[in-house]
Write an enzyme that holds these catalytic residues in place. Structure first.
Site, short mmCIF file in Angstrom:
data_model
loop_
_atom_site.label_atom_id
_atom_site.label_comp_id
_atom_site.label_asym_id
_atom_site.label_seq_id
_atom_site.Cartn_x
_atom_site.Cartn_y
_atom_site.Cartn_z
N GLY A 7 28.08 -131.33 33.82
CA GLY A 7 27.01 -131.47 34.80
C GLY A 7 25.65 -131.52 34.14
O GLY A 7 25.41 -130.86 33.13
N ALA A 8 24.76 -132.32 34.73
CA ALA A 8 23.39 -132.41 34.22
C ALA A 8 22.42 -132.29 35.38
O ALA A 8 21.44 -133.03 35.49
CB ALA A 8 23.17 -133.72 33.47
N GLY A 9 22.71 -131.33 36.26
CA GLY A 9 21.82 -131.06 37.39
C GLY A 9 20.74 -130.07 37.01
O GLY A 9 20.36 -129.96 35.84
N GLY A 10 20.28 -129.31 38.00
CA GLY A 10 19.17 -128.41 37.75
C GLY A 10 19.45 -127.36 36.70
O GLY A 10 18.60 -127.05 35.86
N VAL A 11 20.64 -126.79 36.71
CA VAL A 11 20.98 -125.73 35.76
C VAL A 11 21.45 -126.32 34.43
O VAL A 11 20.87 -126.07 33.37
CB VAL A 11 22.06 -124.79 36.34
CG1 VAL A 11 22.56 -123.81 35.28
CG2 VAL A 11 21.50 -124.02 37.53
N GLY A 12 22.52 -127.11 34.46
CA GLY A 12 23.05 -127.66 33.22
C GLY A 12 22.07 -128.56 32.51
O GLY A 12 21.94 -128.53 31.28
N ASN A 102 27.36 -118.20 40.09
CA ASN A 102 27.12 -116.92 40.74
C ASN A 102 28.44 -116.31 41.21
O ASN A 102 29.41 -117.02 41.50
CB ASN A 102 26.19 -117.11 41.94
CG ASN A 102 24.80 -117.50 41.52
OD1 ASN A 102 24.24 -116.96 40.58
ND2 ASN A 102 24.22 -118.47 42.23
N LYS A 190 23.72 -109.25 38.94
CA LYS A 190 23.27 -110.53 39.49
C LYS A 190 23.93 -110.79 40.85
O LYS A 190 23.28 -111.27 41.79
CB LYS A 190 23.61 -111.65 38.51
CG LYS A 190 23.39 -113.08 39.05
CD LYS A 190 21.92 -113.44 39.16
CE LYS A 190 21.71 -114.86 39.73
NZ LYS A 190 22.19 -115.94 38.87
N GLU A 273 27.93 -122.31 48.89
CA GLU A 273 28.89 -121.45 48.20
C GLU A 273 29.21 -120.21 49.03
O GLU A 273 29.27 -119.10 48.51
CB GLU A 273 28.32 -121.04 46.84
CG GLU A 273 28.07 -122.20 45.89
CD GLU A 273 27.42 -121.76 44.59
OE1 GLU A 273 28.02 -121.97 43.53
OE2 GLU A 273 26.30 -121.23 44.65
#
Length: 314
Positions: A7-12, A102, A190, A273
């Site tokens: 993945g290359a979204g917001g996190v990755g 999460n 968390k 989620e």
């Protein structure tokens, strides 16, 4: 060390881009549309910590790629099952898996599929979103990654070496990182925080400051927080007093615009989620004999949203 990020979204995309800036050997496994976007425009990060536009390597499946030392999984929990199958060839070739999701249930799923010796624990704290053009928009000055082995599953020499190499690389990257051995307490802390934040802001459809402005809003936040604490405590990881002082400051600040990304997903009519973050916490509370009435209400609320979304009623 060769790193694959699923993945290359917001996190990755954010953490992968910062690792590339630090000299890391990083490849992204992405869907065809995202691969085309990255080939045409590069990986674009817009952040108060520094903008970046980086050429990146991508693959669309595992055929002919690798081998990799580390696979970082940065998908949403509802995409975990296909993500596991997507990374399976890399893990079979020897890669260690680091999820940045999460909750806790995904660790059980990953261990069941790949074995404890090829999985480590991790989480991140960052507020990002993907623009319509595919740019990663970092919406605060906070970006943190925590990772390490689990208390119950001591790392193999190979996993220990991978963790150590990642810690060294992160030391040069433009984000905060910490290697914890064991990592369990940080993951449970968390989940207590995100379970309370996600639960209260989604249930009330407002930021924490909006809830605080309501009569008995503070009391409702505290009740949900106590339910989350009880689950962590029953599992052997009660949050520290200092952690809870800071958590309450964030959750109960009058006028705050703090809200969970899950609420933003609801406002966009997107997938959420619910089962992974709230449902799993409610089930654990119920198994320990706790009523968890606020968690039950939140979980029912989120399931109703999902049912309405599934029938096209949004």
């Amino acid at each position: 060390m060769k790193i694959l990020i699923l993945g290359a979204g917001g996190v990755g995309g954010y953490f992968g881009g910062r690792l590339i800036e630090a000299g890391g050997d990083v490849t992204f496994q992405v869907r065809p549309a995202r691969a085309r976007n990255l080939a045409a425009n590069g990986l674009v990060i817009k952040s108060a910590l520094g903008d970046a536009k980086l050429p990146v390597r991508t693959i669309e499946d595992a055929q002919g790629a690798g081998p990799f030392d580390l696979v970082i999984v940065s998908c949403k929990a509802y995409d975990l099952a296909p993500a596991i199958e997507a990374i399976a060839p890399h893990v079979a070739a020897g890669a260690i898996v680091l999820p940045l999701l999460n909750g806790m249930r995904h660790h059980d799923d990953l261990r069941a599929r790949f074995g404890a010796e090829q999985t480590i624990g991790g989480m991140c704290q960052i507020e990002t979103t993907l623009s319509p053009a595919g740019e990663i928009l970092h919406k605060s000055e906070f970006a943190r990654m925590v990772f390490g082995p689990f208390e119950e599953y001591p790392p193999t020499p190979r996993a220990q070496a991978v963790v150590s190499d990642l810690a060294t690389l992160c030391g040069s990257a433009n984000f905060s990182a910490r290697l914890l051995d064991p990592v369990d307490q940080a993951l449970w802390d968390k989940w207590v925080m995100i379970g309370t934040l996600g639960g209260i802001t989604c249930l009330m459809r407002g930021a924490t400051g909006d809830v605080m402005a309501a009569k008995e809003g503070r009391e409702l936040i505290e009740e949900l927080l106590q339910e989350a604490i009880s689950v962590a405590t029953e599992n052997g990881y009660p949050p520290s007093a200092d952690y809870l002082v800071n958590a309450r400051k964030l959750l109960m600040a009058p006028g705050s615009t703090f809200m969970a990304s899950m609420l933003r997903d609801i406002e966009k009519g997107g997938a959420i989620e619910a089962d992974h973050i709230i449902g799993d916490m409610y089930r654990r509370a119920h198994e320990f004999g706790h009523d968890a009435n606020v968690l039950r209400m939140v979980y029912c609320h989120l399931q109703a949203y999902e049912a309405r979304r599934a029938r096209g009623g949004l």
